[in-house]
Design a protein around this motif. Structure first.
Motif, PDB file in Angstrom:
ATOM      1  N   LEU A  30       1.046  -1.210   0.028  1.00  0.00           N
ATOM      2  CA  LEU A  30       0.054   0.014  -0.009  1.00  0.00           C
ATOM      3  C   LEU A  30       0.898   1.173   0.041  1.00  0.00           C
ATOM      4  N   ILE A  31       0.608   2.159  -1.012  1.00  0.00           N
ATOM      5  CA  ILE A  31       1.488   3.318  -1.045  1.00  0.00           C
ATOM      6  C   ILE A  31       0.106   4.420  -0.845  1.00  0.00           C
ATOM      7  N   THR A  32       0.419   5.286   0.236  1.00  0.00           N
ATOM      8  CA  THR A  32      -0.384   6.416   0.271  1.00  0.00           C
ATOM      9  C   THR A  32       0.159   7.902  -0.309  1.00  0.00           C
ATOM     10  N   LEU A  33      -0.789   8.576  -0.995  1.00  0.00           N
ATOM     11  CA  LEU A  33       0.013   9.623  -1.572  1.00  0.00           C
ATOM     12  C   LEU A  33      -0.596  11.063  -1.642  1.00  0.00           C
ATOM     13  N   GLU A  34       0.059  12.033  -0.912  1.00  0.00           N
ATOM     14  CA  GLU A  34      -0.442  13.326  -0.488  1.00  0.00           C
ATOM     15  C   GLU A  34       0.254  14.373  -1.319  1.00  0.00           C
ATOM     16  N   GLY A  35      -0.267  15.615  -1.537  1.00  0.00           N
ATOM     17  CA  GLY A  35       0.686  16.500  -1.890  1.00  0.00           C
ATOM     18  C   GLY A  35      -0.331  17.667  -2.480  1.00  0.00           C
ATOM     19  N   ASP A  36       0.093  18.891  -2.727  1.00  0.00           N
ATOM     20  CA  ASP A  36      -0.881  19.785  -3.552  1.00  0.00           C
ATOM     21  C   ASP A  36      -1.209  19.422  -4.627  1.00  0.00           C
ATOM     22  N   ILE A 124       4.387  14.472  -1.790  1.00  0.00           N
ATOM     23  CA  ILE A 124       5.039  15.228  -2.696  1.00  0.00           C
ATOM     24  C   ILE A 124       4.939  16.743  -2.766  1.00  0.00           C
ATOM     25  N   PHE A 125       6.038  17.413  -2.760  1.00  0.00           N
ATOM     26  CA  PHE A 125       5.940  18.796  -2.584  1.00  0.00           C
ATOM     27  C   PHE A 125       6.514  19.697  -3.675  1.00  0.00           C
ATOM     28  N   GLU A 127       8.799  22.455  -5.245  1.00  0.00           N
ATOM     29  CA  GLU A 127       9.882  23.399  -4.940  1.00  0.00           C
ATOM     30  C   GLU A 127      10.390  24.224  -6.306  1.00  0.00           C
ATOM     31  N   GLY A 128       9.346  24.631  -6.785  1.00  0.00           N
ATOM     32  CA  GLY A 128       9.605  25.271  -7.876  1.00  0.00           C
ATOM     33  C   GLY A 128       8.720  24.891  -9.157  1.00  0.00           C
ATOM     34  N   ASP A 129       9.007  25.310 -10.425  1.00  0.00           N
ATOM     35  CA  ASP A 129       7.982  24.896 -11.546  1.00  0.00           C
ATOM     36  C   ASP A 129       7.948  23.504 -11.616  1.00  0.00           C
ATOM     37  N   ALA A 130       9.048  22.936 -11.823  1.00  0.00           N
ATOM     38  CA  ALA A 130       9.202  21.526 -12.091  1.00  0.00           C
ATOM     39  C   ALA A 130       9.870  20.583 -11.022  1.00  0.00           C
ATOM     40  N   LYS A 131      10.428  21.203 -10.265  1.00  0.00           N
ATOM     41  CA  LYS A 131      11.345  20.575  -9.268  1.00  0.00           C
ATOM     42  C   LYS A 131      10.308  20.342  -7.934  1.00  0.00           C
ATOM     43  N   ARG A 132      10.527  18.732  -7.580  1.00  0.00           N
ATOM     44  CA  ARG A 132       9.732  18.430  -6.466  1.00  0.00           C
ATOM     45  C   ARG A 132      10.738  17.561  -5.337  1.00  0.00           C
ATOM     46  N   ARG A 133      10.030  17.684  -4.194  1.00  0.00           N
ATOM     47  CA  ARG A 133      10.637  16.941  -3.102  1.00  0.00           C
ATOM     48  C   ARG A 133       9.610  15.713  -2.631  1.00  0.00           C
ATOM     49  N   VAL A 134      10.231  14.595  -2.794  1.00  0.00           N
ATOM     50  CA  VAL A 134       9.397  13.390  -2.717  1.00  0.00           C
ATOM     51  C   VAL A 134       9.841  12.951  -1.276  1.00  0.00           C
ATOM     52  N   GLU A 135       8.811  12.746  -0.097  1.00  0.00           N
ATOM     53  CA  GLU A 135       9.118  12.451   1.137  1.00  0.00           C
ATOM     54  C   GLU A 135       8.582  10.749   1.258  1.00  0.00           C
ATOM     55  N   LEU A 136       9.279  10.023   1.690  1.00  0.00           N
ATOM     56  CA  LEU A 136       8.744   8.744   2.071  1.00  0.00           C
ATOM     57  C   LEU A 136       8.966   8.408   3.397  1.00  0.00           C
ATOM     58  N   HIS A 137       7.704   7.813   3.871  1.00  0.00           N
ATOM     59  CA  HIS A 137       7.480   7.953   5.421  1.00  0.00           C
ATOM     60  C   HIS A 137       7.093   6.385   5.572  1.00  0.00           C
ATOM     61  N   PRO A 138       8.099   5.330   5.665  1.00  0.00           N
ATOM     62  CA  PRO A 138       7.727   3.943   5.770  1.00  0.00           C
ATOM     63  C   PRO A 138       6.879   3.474   7.070  1.00  0.00           C
ATOM     64  N   PHE A 139       6.038   3.030   7.306  1.00  0.00           N
ATOM     65  CA  PHE A 139       5.166   2.501   8.340  1.00  0.00           C
ATOM     66  C   PHE A 139       5.421   1.065   8.223  1.00  0.00           C
ATOM     67  N   GLY A 140       6.210   0.240   9.272  1.00  0.00           N
ATOM     68  CA  GLY A 140       6.602  -1.137   9.078  1.00  0.00           C
ATOM     69  C   GLY A 140       7.609  -1.330   8.541  1.00  0.00           C
ATOM     70  N   ASP A 141       8.151  -2.796   9.203  1.00  0.00           N
ATOM     71  CA  ASP A 141       9.706  -3.148   8.733  1.00  0.00           C
ATOM     72  C   ASP A 141       9.627  -3.245   7.192  1.00  0.00           C
ATOM     73  N   ARG A 142       8.961  -4.002   6.720  1.00  0.00           N
ATOM     74  CA  ARG A 142       8.959  -4.147   5.271  1.00  0.00           C
ATOM     75  C   ARG A 142       9.377  -3.002   4.356  1.00  0.00           C
ATOM     76  N   TYR A 143       8.360  -1.893   4.777  1.00  0.00           N
ATOM     77  CA  TYR A 143       8.683  -0.553   3.956  1.00  0.00           C
ATOM     78  C   TYR A 143       9.968   0.241   4.400  1.00  0.00           C
ATOM     79  N   VAL A 144      10.377  -0.083   5.629  1.00  0.00           N
ATOM     80  CA  VAL A 144      11.567   0.781   6.067  1.00  0.00           C
ATOM     81  C   VAL A 144      12.605  -0.055   5.076  1.00  0.00           C
ATOM     82  N   LYS A 145      12.710  -1.485   5.057  1.00  0.00           N
ATOM     83  CA  LYS A 145      13.684  -2.044   4.152  1.00  0.00           C
ATOM     84  C   LYS A 145      13.557  -1.685   2.624  1.00  0.00           C
ATOM     85  N   ILE A 146      12.467  -1.405   2.031  1.00  0.00           N
ATOM     86  CA  ILE A 146      12.343  -0.992   0.782  1.00  0.00           C
ATOM     87  C   ILE A 146      13.099   0.361   0.583  1.00  0.00           C
TER      88      ILE A 146
END
Length: 152
Positions: A30-36, A124-125, A127-146
């Protein structure tokens, strides 16, 4: 909570990063996506779809809430729950979360109480017209390992 940050300069780079992430995913992920609005959630999902071998055109399921895509490796379930903000209802999300594919949920905070505890939250945030900051926050060991594998 761990946090991993990836910066992109173009929509293509955002898509390629998501495509790489897809190679680490398995059924029930499961991937959850947030962003403007316009931050690149659908671009990110298109990259995931490409990485899963989806050949159909992927677009945001704003009016249908859930779209299913057949991938070469496994299905992709793409949800946009933005329109559920005013009317809480059980749409059988569990069937997707426990299904045989990868589920992506845009605007996931709206159905927070229905989400499984283990997931990869992506924000996803701009940071300009085309620039983005993609933040990954893993919940659970499997996602931390990924995340550790992707960022190593």
């Amino acid at each position: 909570m761990s946090q991993f940050i990836y910066k992109t300069n173009t929509p293509e780079e955002t898509s390629v990063f998501a495509e790489k992430l897809a190679t680490y995913l398995a059924p029930n992920d499961l991937i959850t996506l947030e962003g403007d609005l316009g931050a690149g959630k659908t671009t990110f999902t298109k990259g995931l779809a490409k990485g899963l071998g989806v050949s159909r055109t992927v677009n945001s399921p704003t009016f249908t809430i859930i779209k299913e895509y057949k991938g070469a490796t496994m299905p992709l379930y793409h949800m946009d729950v933005y329109r559920l903000e005013d009317s809480f209802e059980d749409l059988g999300f569990d069937e997707y979360f426990e299904g045989n594919g990868v589920t992506v949920v845009e605007w996931a905070h709206i159905i927070e109480e229905q989400l499984p505890p283990n997931r990869l939250a992506v924000a996803i945030f701009r940071e300009g017209d085309a620039k983005r900051r993609v933040e990954l926050h893993p919940f659970g060991d499997r996602y931390v390992k990924i995340c550790e594998e992707i960022f190593s």
